[in-house]
Motif scaffolding. Structure first.
Motif, PDB file in Angstrom:
ATOM      1  N   VAL A 194       0.869  -1.190  -0.020  1.00  0.00           N
ATOM      2  CA  VAL A 194      -0.024   0.200  -0.043  1.00  0.00           C
ATOM      3  C   VAL A 194       0.910   1.303  -0.014  1.00  0.00           C
ATOM      4  O   VAL A 194       1.585   1.406   1.043  1.00  0.00           O
ATOM      5  CB  VAL A 194      -1.038   0.107   1.359  1.00  0.00           C
ATOM      6  CG1 VAL A 194      -1.661   1.305   1.364  1.00  0.00           C
ATOM      7  CG2 VAL A 194      -1.596  -1.184   1.644  1.00  0.00           C
TER       8      VAL A 194
ATOM      9  N   ALA B  21       4.359  -0.238   3.836  1.00  0.00           N
ATOM     10  CA  ALA B  21       3.312  -1.120   4.245  1.00  0.00           C
ATOM     11  C   ALA B  21       3.072  -2.303   3.304  1.00  0.00           C
ATOM     12  O   ALA B  21       2.591  -2.110   1.956  1.00  0.00           O
ATOM     13  CB  ALA B  21       1.776  -0.279   4.509  1.00  0.00           C
ATOM     14  N   VAL B  22       2.963  -3.638   3.707  1.00  0.00           N
ATOM     15  CA  VAL B  22       2.426  -4.772   3.264  1.00  0.00           C
ATOM     16  C   VAL B  22       1.064  -4.534   2.980  1.00  0.00           C
ATOM     17  O   VAL B  22       0.380  -4.687   4.248  1.00  0.00           O
ATOM     18  CB  VAL B  22       3.214  -5.767   3.615  1.00  0.00           C
ATOM     19  CG1 VAL B  22       2.715  -7.100   3.022  1.00  0.00           C
ATOM     20  CG2 VAL B  22       5.026  -5.689   3.692  1.00  0.00           C
TER      21      VAL B  22
ATOM     22  N   VAL C 108      -1.111  -6.929   5.536  1.00  0.00           N
ATOM     23  CA  VAL C 108      -1.012  -6.595   6.816  1.00  0.00           C
ATOM     24  C   VAL C 108      -2.524  -6.477   7.400  1.00  0.00           C
ATOM     25  O   VAL C 108      -2.891  -7.026   8.572  1.00  0.00           O
ATOM     26  CB  VAL C 108       0.202  -5.588   7.271  1.00  0.00           C
ATOM     27  CG1 VAL C 108      -0.030  -5.147   8.648  1.00  0.00           C
ATOM     28  CG2 VAL C 108       1.492  -6.109   7.052  1.00  0.00           C
ATOM     29  N   ALA C 109      -3.180  -5.594   6.969  1.00  0.00           N
ATOM     30  CA  ALA C 109      -4.392  -5.030   7.248  1.00  0.00           C
ATOM     31  C   ALA C 109      -5.399  -6.215   7.695  1.00  0.00           C
ATOM     32  O   ALA C 109      -5.953  -6.335   8.881  1.00  0.00           O
ATOM     33  CB  ALA C 109      -4.977  -3.857   6.584  1.00  0.00           C
TER      34      ALA C 109
ATOM     35  N   LEU D  55      -4.017  -8.305  10.440  1.00  0.00           N
ATOM     36  CA  LEU D  55      -4.527  -7.887  11.781  1.00  0.00           C
ATOM     37  C   LEU D  55      -5.888  -7.976  12.190  1.00  0.00           C
ATOM     38  O   LEU D  55      -6.181  -8.162  13.380  1.00  0.00           O
ATOM     39  CB  LEU D  55      -3.910  -6.324  11.673  1.00  0.00           C
ATOM     40  CG  LEU D  55      -2.425  -6.116  11.776  1.00  0.00           C
ATOM     41  CD1 LEU D  55      -2.056  -4.520  11.565  1.00  0.00           C
ATOM     42  CD2 LEU D  55      -1.693  -6.980  12.745  1.00  0.00           C
ATOM     43  N   VAL D  56      -6.976  -7.650  11.287  1.00  0.00           N
ATOM     44  CA  VAL D  56      -8.182  -7.702  11.409  1.00  0.00           C
ATOM     45  C   VAL D  56      -8.526  -9.147  11.854  1.00  0.00           C
ATOM     46  O   VAL D  56      -9.218  -9.482  13.075  1.00  0.00           O
ATOM     47  CB  VAL D  56      -9.164  -7.443  10.221  1.00  0.00           C
ATOM     48  CG1 VAL D  56     -10.459  -7.740  10.641  1.00  0.00           C
ATOM     49  CG2 VAL D  56      -8.915  -5.891  10.094  1.00  0.00           C
TER      50      VAL D  56
ATOM     51  N   SER E 269      -7.193  -9.752  15.531  1.00  0.00           N
ATOM     52  CA  SER E 269      -8.085  -9.289  16.376  1.00  0.00           C
ATOM     53  C   SER E 269      -9.481  -9.773  16.364  1.00  0.00           C
ATOM     54  O   SER E 269      -9.568 -10.248  17.729  1.00  0.00           O
ATOM     55  CB  SER E 269      -8.240  -7.701  16.056  1.00  0.00           C
ATOM     56  OG  SER E 269      -8.541  -6.911  17.269  1.00  0.00           O
TER      57      SER E 269
ATOM     58  N   GLY F 263       6.842  -3.434   9.468  1.00  0.00           N
ATOM     59  CA  GLY F 263       6.183  -2.465  10.246  1.00  0.00           C
ATOM     60  C   GLY F 263       6.633  -1.871  11.102  1.00  0.00           C
ATOM     61  O   GLY F 263       7.789  -1.880  11.691  1.00  0.00           O
TER      62      GLY F 263
ATOM     63  N   PHE G 175       0.372  -8.817  17.626  1.00  0.00           N
ATOM     64  CA  PHE G 175      -0.141  -7.916  16.346  1.00  0.00           C
ATOM     65  C   PHE G 175       1.239  -7.583  15.423  1.00  0.00           C
ATOM     66  O   PHE G 175       1.324  -7.730  14.361  1.00  0.00           O
ATOM     67  CB  PHE G 175      -0.649  -6.514  16.725  1.00  0.00           C
ATOM     68  CG  PHE G 175      -1.960  -6.860  17.216  1.00  0.00           C
ATOM     69  CD1 PHE G 175      -2.876  -7.500  16.423  1.00  0.00           C
ATOM     70  CD2 PHE G 175      -2.490  -6.552  18.531  1.00  0.00           C
ATOM     71  CE1 PHE G 175      -4.266  -7.914  16.946  1.00  0.00           C
ATOM     72  CE2 PHE G 175      -3.672  -6.866  19.124  1.00  0.00           C
ATOM     73  CZ  PHE G 175      -4.684  -7.600  18.058  1.00  0.00           C
ATOM     74  N   SER G 176       2.316  -7.175  16.087  1.00  0.00           N
ATOM     75  CA  SER G 176       3.430  -6.599  15.570  1.00  0.00           C
ATOM     76  C   SER G 176       4.138  -7.955  15.010  1.00  0.00           C
ATOM     77  O   SER G 176       4.799  -7.742  13.545  1.00  0.00           O
ATOM     78  CB  SER G 176       4.512  -6.060  16.412  1.00  0.00           C
ATOM     79  OG  SER G 176       4.012  -4.697  16.954  1.00  0.00           O
TER      80      SER G 176
ATOM     81  N   ALA H 143       2.033  -8.813  11.699  1.00  0.00           N
ATOM     82  CA  ALA H 143       2.631  -7.871  10.664  1.00  0.00           C
ATOM     83  C   ALA H 143       4.054  -8.211   9.908  1.00  0.00           C
ATOM     84  O   ALA H 143       4.279  -8.318   8.696  1.00  0.00           O
ATOM     85  CB  ALA H 143       2.533  -6.554  10.892  1.00  0.00           C
TER      86      ALA H 143
END
Lengths: 392, 392
Positions: A20, A36-37, A40-41, A44-45, A48, A222, A276-277, A280
């Motif tokens: 991105v 940003a890869v 990743v988003a 992460l969703v 979570s 990240g 989370f980290s 990513a």
């Protein structure tokens, strides 16, 4: 085939659609923070909402969160040219250096010297000095790089070096330093933050004892991605982690009174993995493995060649000063050079959507990452530099 | 008003809609990992795609990523009853303990004892012993809690304790330990991992010198959330961070040769902040601040009362054994008790969608978190326990 065709043919590692980033951006600052890869988003969703949200405390086991430091470490070891089971993702580069320096000093209590060079990354030097402050009988010996070999003697416990100079981009010869260190019985500890993910490392062939590296530069893990530690297999169980936390314990869930180190690289873990980290970082590492690190290095060198060819006229006219004698054997994934009015030049390039890195007082730094940078972009950057320096 | 009305009136902190978790789940295991905060997923997507994706290396400044450790720290200090500028989010609880223990020992080199109690969390004991291994002249004195006061003498550099016992749930009297430590010139270092976010702490009133705490229990900061350090204002510039990394430097971007500590709590930082994990933690902390920690503590105690009332018949019959003399003054956000066939009971409850925590060999642990637990759920849990233990 001409230069241009050769360059085009070389762009096999290119995976811009996996990132991105603004379409018009030429991003040559990847050794501070990789872009940003795109995956990743979603990852992460899922982590979570689906994992944490649905399984709560049960998610640790169900989703492999606890083993992630070793699993991602195993994938990074493929970029290091190292064996499986040698690499663990945890903490920050600084804390990992601190752990390994203390551990290295404990291997042979007769050896009281940490040897490093003046040009090392400043935080690496701070960490070495920290260790020197804790151990009053330890000497931190900081010499010019040219004096390293003559300073290697049997008093040296560990030779700590950065593989690539963060200013100049000069890559240093790991194998020869390792060999010389080994000949006097010293361990080597390399910081590969500025080479992992852009150069095809070969820890096994070059005989690296220990290493640390950063997750947020060329691994594209990240902001503040966890770092990693590497220890060669036959050294692992000789090393003691100076910060004994529960996840470096052989049986962390027994909550026993005494600390018993886990076997293998796992003993270098301390606290709970930052899930989370880590998630990513896993995406960034996978993207590199998909492209192939040999190809990434190859294409990075083609970008470098295109840059040097484009820059040649202003180098010749003395407008650009490299910080070292640039040769094929010491090329890394970036180059730093001195130039007049560097800060103003950096801002002019920014205004043209070309992101370089500026370092006080007169340094520009350019990274060559073929995952998201094309030869066209590099040629345009060189042309823009020529133009801005009045060299039409 | 009757008990039931009173309980219902107390459920003001309840914010179940702010969490992602299965509807039918009664989650009483929050002191291992708090449940998923619903706003985290969006926050992570914004952080990844909008911040990292659009601004790349420029995102550090543009989005306050670098100051997040202090900003989230300031918000956590509101839960600690502490001043602004006293709390920093960084690293893991273990590493923060390591830093503060070393720092405390350096304050007065005449004091060579770390004093702690046998019942402390095992990893806290491992860390203290690590520090003892590094400093050969330091003694780690581990005594029964009942012997702590008599062991406090002018040789003690630091008294390190957990505020709440992780097994029993017993809350210890911070103020009296702090006062006694102060009277012999020792510093105090509290681990508030099992009380922050569920009890209304008051560091200022109780005179805490230093503290650490965990982000993933009652702060609901997500798996492996970063931890925090607290140092009271007038002690901060007396402490030296034993792990000197670039972000604890007064001017981290000058890359100067020598380390110069930042002033204030910032000097306890080491490496680069792990942005994704910090972003998740921020959401968990904000949720608590929105509810109000006084109300959370109040309602947690109502849940506790409901549980004790429901459990009373089986306690009386000797089926449940508390690990300490439970009194109003030592109640925390959880309770641990011994019970026959604890592991089987834990699994039976799991099968009924009631998640408790089991600890080998015979311990059950129940957390009372009014943010997502109702009195009904607690009463049903007590009833189920009675039933399973054959007490109709």
């Amino acid at each position: 085939m001409g230069n241009e065709d050769r360059y085009r043919a070389a762009e096999k590692a290119y995976r811009r659609e996996k990132f991105v980033m603004p379409k018009e951006l030429t991003y040559l600052a990847g050794n501070s923070l990789g872009p940003a890869v795109a995956s990743v988003a979603d990852r992460l969703v899922r982590t979570s909402n689906d994992q944490w949200g649905q399984h709560l405390a049960g998610a640790w086991k169900k989703n492999g969160w606890l083993s992630a430091p070793e699993e991602i470490g195993d994938r990074i070891s493929l970029l290091l040219g190292a064996d499986q089971g040698t690499t663990l993702v945890c903490d920050s580069t600084s804390i990992n250096l601190f752990k390994l320096l203390n551990a290295a000093l404990a291997v042979d209590p007769q050896r009281k010297v940490i040897l490093t060079d003046q040009g090392n990354f400043s935080t690496d030097l701070y960490i070495a000095k920290s260790v020197g402050l804790i151990h009053q009988d330890v000497t931190v010996c900081i010499v010019p790089r040219s004096a390293l070999i003559e300073s290697l003697d049997p008093s040296v416990a560990v030779l700590m070096l950065s593989h690539v100079d963060y200013r100049s981009g000069q890559a240093h010869d790991m194998a020869s330093f390792n060999e010389k260190a080994r000949s006097v019985g010293a361990l080597t500890l390399w910081d590969v933050s500025h080479s992992v993910g852009i150069m095809a490392l070969d820890f096994n062939a070059s005989g690296v004892d220990m290493a640390v590296g950063c997750g947020y530069k060329y691994l594209n893990g990240g902001p503040g991605a966890p770092a990693f530690v590497y220890v060669k297999s036959d050294l692992q169980n000789t090393l003691s982690n100076p910060i004994q936390g529960w996840l470096g314990h052989a049986e962390p869930f027994v909550f026993s009174e005494n600390y018993m180190p886990a076997s293998g690289i796992k003993r270098l873990q301390v606290g709970t993995p930052t899930t989370f980290s880590l998630a990513a970082l896993a995406e960034g590492v996978d993207l590199l493995l998909e492209a192939g690190i040999q190809l990434v290095e190859h294409d990075s060198r083609e970008l470098f060649d295109a840059f040097m060819a484009g820059l040649e006229p202003i180098v010749r006219k003395g407008h650009v000063h490299f910080l070292h004698d640039v040769q094929r054997s010491n090329v890394s994934g970036h180059i730093g050079f001195k130039v007049n009015d560097a800060e103003a030049l950096h801002h002019r390039l920014m205004a043209e959507n070309i992101v370089t890195e500026y370092r006080y007082p007169d340094l520009l730094r350019i990274a060559f990452n073929p995952l998201y940078t094309t030869v066209d972009e590099i040629e345009q950057t060189a042309a823009k530099l020529k133009h801005l320096l009045g060299q039409h």
